[in-house]
Write a protein that holds these residues in place. Structure first.
Motif, mmCIF file in Angstrom:
data_model
loop_
_atom_site.group_PDB
_atom_site.id
_atom_site.type_symbol
_atom_site.label_atom_id
_atom_site.label_comp_id
_atom_site.label_asym_id
_atom_site.label_seq_id
_atom_site.Cartn_x
_atom_site.Cartn_y
_atom_site.Cartn_z
ATOM 1 N N GLY A 57 0.816 -1.216 0.000
ATOM 2 C CA GLY A 57 0.000 0.000 0.000
ATOM 3 C C GLY A 57 0.842 1.255 0.000
ATOM 4 O O GLY A 57 0.320 2.349 0.202
ATOM 5 N N LEU A 58 2.135 1.104 -0.216
ATOM 6 C CA LEU A 58 3.009 2.279 -0.261
ATOM 7 C C LEU A 58 2.984 2.944 -1.640
ATOM 8 O O LEU A 58 3.518 4.029 -1.812
ATOM 9 N N LEU A 59 2.381 2.270 -2.595
ATOM 10 C CA LEU A 59 2.181 2.864 -3.914
ATOM 11 C C LEU A 59 0.725 2.634 -4.315
ATOM 12 O O LEU A 59 0.201 1.537 -4.099
ATOM 13 N N PRO A 60 0.080 3.646 -4.878
ATOM 14 C CA PRO A 60 -1.299 3.424 -5.337
ATOM 15 C C PRO A 60 -1.312 2.637 -6.646
ATOM 16 O O PRO A 60 -0.341 2.713 -7.411
ATOM 17 N N LYS A 79 -1.571 -3.260 7.625
ATOM 18 C CA LYS A 79 -0.544 -3.049 8.643
ATOM 19 C C LYS A 79 -0.514 -4.189 9.650
ATOM 20 O O LYS A 79 0.523 -4.480 10.240
ATOM 21 N N TRP A 83 4.323 -7.200 6.755
ATOM 22 C CA TRP A 83 5.439 -6.275 6.992
ATOM 23 C C TRP A 83 6.367 -6.355 5.791
ATOM 24 O O TRP A 83 6.759 -7.447 5.370
ATOM 25 N N PRO A 91 17.068 3.143 8.212
ATOM 26 C CA PRO A 91 16.164 3.751 9.200
ATOM 27 C C PRO A 91 16.920 4.353 10.377
ATOM 28 O O PRO A 91 17.838 3.733 10.916
ATOM 29 N N THR B 107 13.099 5.557 6.140
ATOM 30 C CA THR B 107 12.463 5.297 7.434
ATOM 31 C C THR B 107 10.951 5.442 7.325
ATOM 32 O O THR B 107 10.185 4.700 7.971
ATOM 33 N N LYS B 109 8.965 4.631 5.024
ATOM 34 C CA LYS B 109 8.290 3.425 4.523
ATOM 35 C C LYS B 109 8.002 2.453 5.656
ATOM 36 O O LYS B 109 7.019 1.710 5.608
ATOM 37 N N LEU B 110 8.874 2.447 6.666
ATOM 38 C CA LEU B 110 8.628 1.567 7.820
ATOM 39 C C LEU B 110 7.614 2.195 8.764
ATOM 40 O O LEU B 110 6.714 1.511 9.266
ATOM 41 N N LEU B 111 7.753 3.522 9.000
ATOM 42 C CA LEU B 111 6.844 4.191 9.939
ATOM 43 C C LEU B 111 5.398 4.107 9.454
ATOM 44 O O LEU B 111 4.477 3.961 10.257
ATOM 45 N N LEU B 112 5.216 4.192 8.139
ATOM 46 C CA LEU B 112 3.846 4.145 7.602
ATOM 47 C C LEU B 112 3.229 2.756 7.699
ATOM 48 O O LEU B 112 2.029 2.596 7.504
ATOM 49 N N GLN B 113 4.070 1.749 7.975
ATOM 50 C CA GLN B 113 3.519 0.395 8.153
ATOM 51 C C GLN B 113 3.116 0.133 9.603
ATOM 52 O O GLN B 113 2.502 -0.891 9.901
ATOM 53 N N LEU B 114 3.497 1.044 10.485
ATOM 54 C CA LEU B 114 3.117 0.870 11.893
ATOM 55 C C LEU B 114 1.638 1.224 12.053
ATOM 56 O O LEU B 114 1.107 2.038 11.299
ATOM 57 N N PRO B 115 0.987 0.611 13.039
ATOM 58 C CA PRO B 115 -0.465 0.826 13.163
ATOM 59 C C PRO B 115 -0.838 2.205 13.715
ATOM 60 O O PRO B 115 -1.500 2.316 14.739
ATOM 61 N N LEU B 116 -0.366 3.236 13.055
ATOM 62 C CA LEU B 116 -0.728 4.611 13.412
ATOM 63 C C LEU B 116 -1.109 5.340 12.136
ATOM 64 O O LEU B 116 -0.504 5.109 11.089
ATOM 65 N N SER B 117 -2.085 6.217 12.248
ATOM 66 C CA SER B 117 -2.509 6.954 11.051
ATOM 67 C C SER B 117 -1.482 8.037 10.721
ATOM 68 O O SER B 117 -0.717 8.461 11.595
ATOM 69 N N PRO B 118 -1.456 8.513 9.463
ATOM 70 C CA PRO B 118 -0.557 9.623 9.126
ATOM 71 C C PRO B 118 -0.813 10.851 9.995
ATOM 72 O O PRO B 118 0.114 11.587 10.314
ATOM 73 N N HIS B 259 1.297 10.024 2.926
ATOM 74 C CA HIS B 259 1.248 8.599 2.549
ATOM 75 C C HIS B 259 1.265 8.467 1.030
ATOM 76 O O HIS B 259 0.373 8.968 0.351
ATOM 77 N N PRO B 260 2.289 7.803 0.485
ATOM 78 C CA PRO B 260 2.359 7.709 -0.978
ATOM 79 C C PRO B 260 1.358 6.720 -1.572
ATOM 80 O O PRO B 260 1.242 6.615 -2.791
ATOM 81 N N GLY B 261 0.616 6.019 -0.712
ATOM 82 C CA GLY B 261 -0.261 4.961 -1.213
ATOM 83 C C GLY B 261 -1.630 5.431 -1.667
ATOM 84 O O GLY B 261 -2.425 4.618 -2.131
#
Lengths: 240, 447
Positions: A57-60, A79, A83, A91, B107, B109-118, B259-261
């Motif tokens: 979901g990092l790219l539409p 999420k 992963w 990072p 970083t 890309k990893l932070l956006l996968q965590l269960p928190l909204s932007p 969020h780039p998605g």
């Protein structure tokens, strides 16, 4: 292909992604079975990383559906389920490696012992007090692998996990991945075919954004009328 | 396979907040900024105290002059001017890292996968920056403490308003920097975008001084123009809301574009709605402003009796001014009379006739040049005076009001003579060394 049925962990259906006029992914559909390691195989620029980023979901995407155990996966739900560890990232580059690892350990709710185990297995102890920016490529890859293996999501997707490792290190990483595959499904994007052959259960061959073939090595050999001892490299050349 | 139970949102938020603070603390840009803040604030403070002390010597000999000796104007506004410089020119480089560096090194890309909204993620980032920004106030609080230690007078409402203005200005600059980093591909591009906004705002404010029309309006709503209201000791709801709305706008745009998605058209639609909503909030606030004059000498207000009387002028008063926008009489009148009338009169219309003088001492092409015309309820008066003592009686006469002046104590001023040279050690040596050591300590990754 059995699209969207619940005996699969992940189902990708009709995924298309374009960058301007360039079609990076063209109607890609495939399933991933529970507990398997699926290898994404393809030349550079074939769309492997794009596919993983689209799944995350990092790219539409222009079209396509992602399903998990038969149910459509929203961006928020992904999420919890997957992963994705990108390839070329650093990072928290200026912070101590131990701080970064500890951050992800606590983020994923993993026990300290599990982190210590990973540090031990990946031989990270000597560099724990150094920032990521000061590490060699090999150590950086090991730290990234540790971060990935700290995650608890049932589907783990790794982009080029063997890049930067020598043969001995690659074998050690494979052993570690086998250890951590218990209760987990993995998708590994790999361009070194020899490594892929050693660890993956099935292979998905991508070229120019198109899915050329998917199956076990034996299935791919039969598909291309190759000998039973044909290597993945030979299969890949026959298909592409 | 059951899905894993993630840690609680509160735990995640605390972890990310500390991680963000650590990321800022290890950045050399922060400590370089703090060293420069310390030097600039120290220099401004010592110069301001020196000038104030010189003026105070004269004022103590001639008490009539003492009423002009306000520590806010004489000491703290120039001292905080150093903050304005660093907030405009340096802070963007620190704030851009919040998102720009995370984007650059992956970083995010990893932070956006965590269960928190932007929204939560950006909220935590701006909170971390806000907490770190507080450390930049160490030199400022030093000046306040030193001034009080030396026996100088302090007005808490004035200082609080000044701090609030700089806080809102910083918040807006941080939000702009975050948005710039979100939509830019590289840190230099983001820095250029941010500086274009902050410096552009300063240029508009500079160009608008002494001008009329749209340029004047733009100048008053520029970041620099809005900050000046706080520096002048005037709390105005429209400026507070404008600052907050501008900061919120850039913050929410950051959230939308982070969020780039998400699809481009979805982001554009959300951005458009956000701009519309906040535009509505700002315009609503500008129609019904409320003011609080926090200055000790009440320089933004008429006397209470005059204010009460002016509130009774219910019909529209039209003032037509035949003066060039650059004419010093008009500039004087704007600050001393018209601005106060705008805040006091329920219905006031001011028209500026575009008449010009040929030269500094030459006659005007317009025979009416210099006249101020007053129209109220069909009555007409005119005068050449720009003095409050003549203008207010004209308005009272037109409105048929009798005003009895209050017997208020006059502002005596706070002249004070201090030798501030000893504080050089604190601002030029100790504080910079403290920040340098903290930076080196942080660079080793010990934070």
């Amino acid at each position: 292909m059995n699209k969207g049925s619940s005996n699969h962990d992940l189902s990708v259906i009709g995924m298309t992604k374009t960058f301007g006029t360039y079609k990076a992914l063209s109607d890609v559909s495939f399933d991933v079975f529970p507990g398997e390691i699926l290898g994404l195989i393809g030349p550079n620029g074939s769309g492997k990383s794009t596919l993983l980023e689209c799944i995350t979901g990092l790219l539409p995407t222009e079209s396509g559906t992602i399903m998990w155990q038969g149910k459509a996966l929203s961006l928020r739900k992904r999420k919890q389920v997957l992963w994705y560890q990108p390839d070329d990232i650093l990072p928290f580059v200026d912070q101590r490696t131990s701080t970064t690892l500890s951050f992800f350990q606590r983020m994923h709710g993993v026990k300290k012992n599990d982190l210590d185990h990973l540090v031990d297995r990946l031989e990270l102890f000597p560099i724990l007090n150094k920032p990521l920016s000061a590490l060699s490529k090999g150590y950086r890859r090991r730290v990234l692998l540790a971060i990935a293996l700290l995650s608890k999501q049932p589907l783990l997707m790794l982009d080029e996990p063997f890049d930067g490792f020598d043969l001995r290190q690659s074998l050690a990483v494979m052993e570690l991945l086998r250890e951590y595959r218990k209760d987990r499904t993995m998708i590994l994007s790999i361009h070194q075919l020899s490594e892929a052959e050693k660890i993956c259960d099935r292979f998905l061959l991508l070229d120019q954004g198109k899915l050329l073939a998917i199956g076990t090595l034996d299935e791919l050999r039969i598909q291309k009328d190759l000998n039973a001892d044909a290597s993945l490299e030979e299969v890949f050349l026959a298909i592409t | 396979m059951p899905l894993p139970e993630p840690p609680s949102r509160y735990q995640l938020a605390v972890l990310i907040l500390f991680q963000e603070i650590r990321s800022l603390l290890v950045a050399p840009a922060l400590w370089v900024m703090l060293i420069i803040v310390s030097l600039l604030v120290g220099y401004s403070f010592i110069q301001a105290v020196d000038l104030f002390s010189q003026a105070s010597r004269t004022a103590l000999s001639f008490p009539d002059m003492a009423s002009g000796m306000s520590p806010l104007e004489g000491i703290f506004v120039p001292t905080f001017g150093a903050y304005y410089l660093t907030q405009t020119l340096l802070m963007p480089f620190v704030a851009i890292r919040l998102i720009g560096l995370d984007k650059q090194n992956g970083t995010l890309k990893l932070l956006l996968q965590l269960p928190l909204s932007p929204l939560t993620l950006c909220g935590l980032k701006i909170t971390a920056m806000g907490l770190v920004w507080l450390t930049s106030l160490i030199p400022a609080f030093s000046t306040i403490l030193l001034w009080q230690y030396w026996g100088g007078h302090l007005s808490a409402p004035e200082i609080t308003t000044l701090l609030a203005g700089h806080g809102l200005y910083s918040l807006t600059v941080i939000s702009i920097a975050m948005f710039a980093a979100t939509i830019s591909d590289s840190l230099p591009t983001a820095a250029m975008f941010c500086l274009a906004v902050t410096l552009g705002s300063w240029v508009i404010d500079f160009a608008a001084s002494g001008q009329s029309g749209i340029l004047k309006v733009l100048g008053s709503v520029s970041l620099t123009g809005m900050l000046r209201q706080f520096e002048n000791g005037l709390l105005a709801t429209n400026y507070i809301i404008s600052f907050l709305s501008l900061a919120s706008l850039f913050f929410l745009l950051t959230v939308i574009w982070l969020h780039p998605g998400y699809q481009l058209f979805s982001k554009m639609g959300k951005s458009f709605i956000t701009i519309l909503l906040l535009g509505f909030v700002v315009s609503s606030a500008s129609f019904t402003p409320r003011y609080l004059d926090v200055t000790e000498n009440r320089r933004h207000s008429f006397s209470p009796a005059e204010t009460r009387a002016l509130k009774k002028v219910q019909k529209q008063l039209t003032i037509t001014i035949h003066l060039d926008p650059q004419d010093s009489r008009l500039l004087d009148m704007e600050n001393n009379i018209l601005a106060k009338l705008r805040r006091s009169l329920p219905q006031l219309r001011i028209e500026y006739k575009q008449s010009r003088q040929k030269g500094l001492f030459s006659a005007s092409e317009d025979d009416n040049y210099g006249i101020m015309e007053y129209e109220y309820d069909g009555q007409h008066e005119q005068s050449y005076s720009n003095s409050k003592n003549e203008i207010l009686p004209i308005i009272y006469k037109l409105a048929g009001l009798q005003v009895v002046s209050d017997s208020l104590p006059t502002y005596q001023g706070h002249p004070h003579i201090v030798n501030a040279t000893g504080s050089r050690w604190w601002f030029y040596i100790f504080l910079p060394l403290l920040f340098l050591c903290a930076g080196i300590y942080g660079r080793k990754g010990i934070w």
